[in-house]
Design a protein around this motif. Structure first.
Motif, PDB file in Angstrom:
ATOM      1  N   HIS A   2     -18.289  -0.431   6.221  1.00 37.27           N
ATOM      2  CA  HIS A   2     -16.973  -0.522   5.844  1.00 37.27           C
ATOM      3  C   HIS A   2     -16.144  -0.069   6.790  1.00 37.27           C
ATOM      4  CE1 HIS A   2     -17.049   3.437   4.971  1.00 37.27           C
ATOM      5  NE2 HIS A   2     -18.446   3.280   4.482  1.00 37.27           N
ATOM      6  N   GLY A   3     -14.637   0.281   6.401  1.00 33.44           N
ATOM      7  CA  GLY A   3     -13.870   1.010   7.491  1.00 33.44           C
ATOM      8  C   GLY A   3     -13.276   0.072   8.164  1.00 33.44           C
ATOM      9  N   ARG A   4     -13.280  -0.284   9.623  1.00 40.28           N
ATOM     10  CA  ARG A   4     -12.470  -0.968  10.371  1.00 40.28           C
ATOM     11  C   ARG A   4     -11.015  -0.187  10.209  1.00 40.28           C
ATOM     12  NH1 ARG A   4     -16.999  -2.287  10.159  1.00 40.28           N
ATOM     13  NH2 ARG A   4     -17.670  -4.354  10.163  1.00 40.28           N
ATOM     14  N   TRP A   5     -10.870   1.045  10.433  1.00 36.96           N
ATOM     15  CA  TRP A   5      -9.638   1.706  10.443  1.00 36.96           C
ATOM     16  C   TRP A   5      -9.266   1.869  11.869  1.00 36.96           C
ATOM     17  CZ3 TRP A   5     -12.868   5.354   7.032  1.00 36.96           C
ATOM     18  CH2 TRP A   5     -12.677   4.960   5.729  1.00 36.96           C
ATOM     19  N   HIS A   6      -7.800   1.863  11.860  1.00 37.86           N
ATOM     20  CA  HIS A   6      -7.208   2.123  13.383  1.00 37.86           C
ATOM     21  C   HIS A   6      -7.220   3.695  13.534  1.00 37.86           C
ATOM     22  CE1 HIS A   6      -3.903   1.451  16.368  1.00 37.86           C
ATOM     23  NE2 HIS A   6      -5.092   1.647  17.050  1.00 37.86           N
ATOM     24  N   ILE A   7      -8.011   4.067  14.594  1.00 33.33           N
ATOM     25  CA  ILE A   7      -8.158   5.744  14.815  1.00 33.33           C
ATOM     26  C   ILE A   7      -7.866   5.864  15.993  1.00 33.33           C
ATOM     27  CG2 ILE A   7      -9.882   7.374  14.819  1.00 33.33           C
ATOM     28  CD1 ILE A   7     -11.658   5.895  12.845  1.00 33.33           C
ATOM     29  N   ALA A   8      -7.037   7.021  16.286  1.00 31.59           N
ATOM     30  CA  ALA A   8      -6.440   7.481  17.499  1.00 31.59           C
ATOM     31  C   ALA A   8      -7.458   8.337  17.835  1.00 31.59           C
ATOM     32  CB  ALA A   8      -5.171   7.902  17.451  1.00 31.59           C
ATOM     33  N   ILE A   9      -7.939   8.855  19.140  1.00 30.88           N
ATOM     34  CA  ILE A   9      -8.588  10.119  19.752  1.00 30.88           C
ATOM     35  C   ILE A   9      -7.961  10.520  20.634  1.00 30.88           C
ATOM     36  CG2 ILE A   9     -10.937  10.689  20.755  1.00 30.88           C
ATOM     37  CD1 ILE A   9     -12.075   8.473  19.181  1.00 30.88           C
ATOM     38  N   VAL A  10      -7.384  11.783  20.476  1.00 33.87           N
ATOM     39  CA  VAL A  10      -6.497  12.459  21.527  1.00 33.87           C
ATOM     40  C   VAL A  10      -7.593  13.409  22.369  1.00 33.87           C
ATOM     41  CG1 VAL A  10      -4.705  13.829  21.837  1.00 33.87           C
ATOM     42  CG2 VAL A  10      -4.569  12.228  19.995  1.00 33.87           C
ATOM     43  N   GLY A  11      -7.742  13.129  23.519  1.00 32.97           N
ATOM     44  CA  GLY A  11      -8.708  13.896  24.451  1.00 32.97           C
ATOM     45  C   GLY A  11      -9.733  13.281  24.642  1.00 32.97           C
ATOM     46  N   TYR A  12     -10.387  13.264  26.059  1.00 31.34           N
ATOM     47  CA  TYR A  12     -11.542  12.574  26.257  1.00 31.34           C
ATOM     48  C   TYR A  12     -12.574  13.606  27.100  1.00 31.34           C
ATOM     49  CZ  TYR A  12     -14.518   8.499  27.133  1.00 31.34           C
ATOM     50  OH  TYR A  12     -15.521   7.434  27.095  1.00 31.34           O
ATOM     51  N   GLY A  13     -12.448  14.859  26.490  1.00 34.80           N
ATOM     52  CA  GLY A  13     -13.710  15.584  26.681  1.00 34.80           C
ATOM     53  C   GLY A  13     -15.103  15.386  25.915  1.00 34.80           C
ATOM     54  N   ALA A  15     -16.025  16.173  22.825  1.00 36.85           N
ATOM     55  CA  ALA A  15     -15.642  16.004  21.582  1.00 36.85           C
ATOM     56  C   ALA A  15     -15.174  14.443  21.416  1.00 36.85           C
ATOM     57  CB  ALA A  15     -14.860  16.922  20.846  1.00 36.85           C
ATOM     58  N   GLY A  16     -14.132  13.962  22.155  1.00 35.07           N
ATOM     59  CA  GLY A  16     -13.591  12.870  22.261  1.00 35.07           C
ATOM     60  C   GLY A  16     -14.557  11.719  22.569  1.00 35.07           C
ATOM     61  N   GLN A  17     -15.153  12.042  23.629  1.00 36.05           N
ATOM     62  CA  GLN A  17     -16.224  10.896  24.094  1.00 36.05           C
ATOM     63  C   GLN A  17     -17.169  10.684  22.975  1.00 36.05           C
ATOM     64  OE1 GLN A  17     -17.410  12.830  28.182  1.00 36.05           O
ATOM     65  NE2 GLN A  17     -16.997  10.590  28.571  1.00 36.05           N
ATOM     66  N   ALA A  18     -17.879  11.600  22.381  1.00 33.91           N
ATOM     67  CA  ALA A  18     -18.790  11.653  21.523  1.00 33.91           C
ATOM     68  C   ALA A  18     -18.226  10.865  20.423  1.00 33.91           C
ATOM     69  CB  ALA A  18     -19.798  12.748  21.004  1.00 33.91           C
ATOM     70  N   ALA A  19     -17.162  11.412  19.843  1.00 36.42           N
ATOM     71  CA  ALA A  19     -16.325  10.692  18.713  1.00 36.42           C
ATOM     72  C   ALA A  19     -16.033   9.136  19.175  1.00 36.42           C
ATOM     73  CB  ALA A  19     -14.957  11.253  18.342  1.00 36.42           C
ATOM     74  N   SER A  20     -15.648   8.850  20.365  1.00 34.10           N
ATOM     75  CA  SER A  20     -15.495   7.451  20.586  1.00 34.10           C
ATOM     76  C   SER A  20     -16.720   6.490  20.431  1.00 34.10           C
ATOM     77  CB  SER A  20     -15.079   7.325  22.068  1.00 34.10           C
ATOM     78  OG  SER A  20     -14.105   8.129  22.289  1.00 34.10           O
ATOM     79  N   LEU A  21     -17.731   7.063  20.948  1.00 35.08           N
ATOM     80  CA  LEU A  21     -19.209   6.483  20.603  1.00 35.08           C
ATOM     81  C   LEU A  21     -19.319   6.187  19.183  1.00 35.08           C
ATOM     82  CD1 LEU A  21     -21.359   7.959  23.560  1.00 35.08           C
ATOM     83  CD2 LEU A  21     -20.369   5.610  23.300  1.00 35.08           C
ATOM     84  N   GLY A  27     -17.391   0.319  14.171  1.00 34.81           N
ATOM     85  CA  GLY A  27     -16.525  -0.858  13.898  1.00 34.81           C
ATOM     86  C   GLY A  27     -15.204  -0.481  13.706  1.00 34.81           C
ATOM     87  N   HIS A  28     -14.710   0.640  13.932  1.00 36.41           N
ATOM     88  CA  HIS A  28     -13.246   1.117  13.809  1.00 36.41           C
ATOM     89  C   HIS A  28     -12.606   0.667  14.945  1.00 36.41           C
ATOM     90  CE1 HIS A  28     -14.343   3.471  10.194  1.00 36.41           C
ATOM     91  NE2 HIS A  28     -15.007   3.893  11.008  1.00 36.41           N
ATOM     92  N   ARG A  29     -11.438   0.384  15.026  1.00 32.47           N
ATOM     93  CA  ARG A  29     -10.233  -0.064  16.084  1.00 32.47           C
ATOM     94  C   ARG A  29      -9.897   1.337  16.800  1.00 32.47           C
ATOM     95  NH1 ARG A  29      -4.935  -2.075  16.763  1.00 32.47           N
ATOM     96  NH2 ARG A  29      -4.465  -1.944  14.684  1.00 32.47           N
TER      97      ARG A  29
END
Ligand SMILES: Cc1cc2nc3c(=O)[nH]c(=O)nc-3n(C[C@H](O)[C@H](O)[C@H](O)COP(=O)(O)OP(=O)(O)OC[C@H]3O[C@@H](n4cnc5c(N)ncnc54)[C@H](O)[C@@H]3O)c2cc1C
Length: 394
Positions: A2-13, A15-21, A27-29
């Motif tokens: 489920h989900g498919r939410w629009h999510i902002a990730i601030v910071g690509y260290g 934490a941000g890199q792993a969260a992005s993956l 399936g979130h945007r």
């Protein structure tokens, strides 16, 4: 799914890199913001604990990490008179247990290459604040982004987004000591699977950690770090570099030849540490992860580990409920105990290794060795090292 939410990730260290993956996999945007014009690794190398390695395994990156890094079997530290202060072997915790020395570049490249949308990252975007509605972000040029269903604040120890929600902050201070550090060619360094440290009381600490390969250079590498009071870090110049060599000659002559490749003080990066405690990492639709949520001194080598565990736990929480608000209640519960244990431990242990309290060095040198030989204490110390300590009682 489920989900498919629009999510902002601030910071690509980390934490941000792993969260992005993890969140892309669900399936979130995603819209990922990074202040650096060209995102890349900052710092030298680090020790990844077994718990962090298990998160990389979950991302399917375990084998690549092992190929790139260096297995670390043991931590060994002694004082200037050769008295052993610390000697811990991962295998004493479990036969198949080890840490992994990695360069920052290796982890960054591994996580970025696994992220299919890395070309879409909004680079050079310094996010300054969360709007009052809790759903929009604003950058330093005044541009507004959103609305987002969820904002993941992964903007590191000096988080600006944290400053947007001061009511969340229970504790925030800069440690008086920090370190300078860099990568050095390992050459013939014989301790290829050991993190070695030398202590000159509590005022001096040198570390050499084998960290394997670099994505951009041949050979095998070591992370070198040298502890210094904050004001000396800020003013580290040619004269300070000469002093550094003199001190290494006294404290650890065997390590001196490794420093030959350091020509100018700018080759050493400067690091200051923060101690940050939040009342809760969740405020409305914003969740803080990594150093933004719980910056701590790197004395226990847990920060990257924690960042990876946070990202994994956040993904699990979001997968557990269709209701985003309900999912965000699950996340703090999943991480609370582990984070609190390491925050306290790092706060208590740091002055034993980095302070002007000379008496603490004597106490440390007398007690740590014998403690490490007592089975019960040894078991607990190994659990702490491996990143597996989740409560005081168990
Ligand atoms: C000397 C030293 C040694 C360490 N050794 C270890 C170790 O051995 N093991 C270990 O596990 N940990 C270690 N750590 C800790 C570890 O480096 C950190 O805990 C970890 O990097 C935190 O990752 P993060 O993604 O939360 O933050 P960061 O890695 O700081 O990433 C934050 C990202 O956000 C970006 N950013 C910041 N502000 C904004 C903004 N306003 N808008 C957009 N982007 C922004 C930054 O440019 C950066 O890319 C060490 C730290 C130091 C200083």
């Amino acid at each position: 799914m489920h989900g498919r939410w629009h999510i902002a990730i601030v910071g690509y260290g980390a934490a941000g890199q792993a969260a992005s993956l993890f969140l892309a996999e669900q399936g979130h945007r995603l819209t990922v913001f990074e202040q650096a014009a060209a995102p890349g690794p900052v710092g030298a190398g680090f020790l990844l604990q077994p718990t962090g390695l298990s998160v990389l395994a979950r991302l399917g990156l375990h084998e690549q990490a092992l190929a790139q890094g260096q297995r670390i079997e043991r931590l060994h530290g002694c004082n200037v008179s050769g008295h052993c202060v610390m000697d811990m072997r991962y295998a004493d915790h479990a036969a198949d247990c080890f840490g992994l020395g990695l360069t920052r570049g290796s982890l960054f490249t591994l996580l970025r290459d696994a992220y299919a949308d890395s070309a879409q990252i909004r680079t050079g975007a310094c996010i300054e604040t969360i709007d009052a509605d809790g759903r929009h972000l604003r950058d330093s040029a005044g541009e507004r982004y959103g609305p987002f269903d969820l904002i993941v604040a992964a903007d590191g120890a000096h988080s600006r987004l944290r400053a947007s929600v001061p009511q969340l902050v229970r504790r925030q201070r800069t440690y008086p000591w920090g370190a300078i550090w860099c990568l050095l060619p390992a050459e013939k360094w014989p301790y290829h699977d050991v993190l070695q440290q030398r202590y000159g009381g509590t005022r001096e600490m040198i570390g050499l950690l084998p960290v394997g390969r670099r994505p951009d250079r041949d050979g095998r590498w070591l992370t070198f770090y040298f502890s210094l009071p904050g004001e000396q870090i800020d003013a580290f110049d040619d004269a300070a570099l000469v002093r550094l060599r003199e001190r290494v000659t006294v404290l650890w002559p065997e390590a001196l030849p490794l420093l030959a490749s350091i020509g100018v003080p700018q080759q050493l990066q400067r690091a200051r540490y923060r101690d940050v405690v939040l009342r809760t990492p969740v405020q409305g639709r914003t969740v803080f992860i990594g150093d933004a949520a719980h910056a701590m001194s790197p004395q226990l080598g847990q920060g990257v580990n924690m960042a990876l565990l946070d990202a994994h736990a956040l993904a699990d929480a979001l997968a557990a409920s269709d209701d985003i608000e309900a999912a965000l209640q699950l996340y703090p519960r999943a991480r609370r105990h582990h984070v609190a244990v390491y925050q306290r431990l790092s706060r208590w242990l740091t002055p034993l290794f980095q302070s002007e309290r000379d008496g603490l060095a004597r106490l440390r040198d007398i007690t740590f060795g014998p403690l490490g030989r007592m089975p019960l204490a040894r078991g607990q110390m190994l659990k702490i090292l491996a990143g597996m300590k989740t409560s005081w009682l168990r």
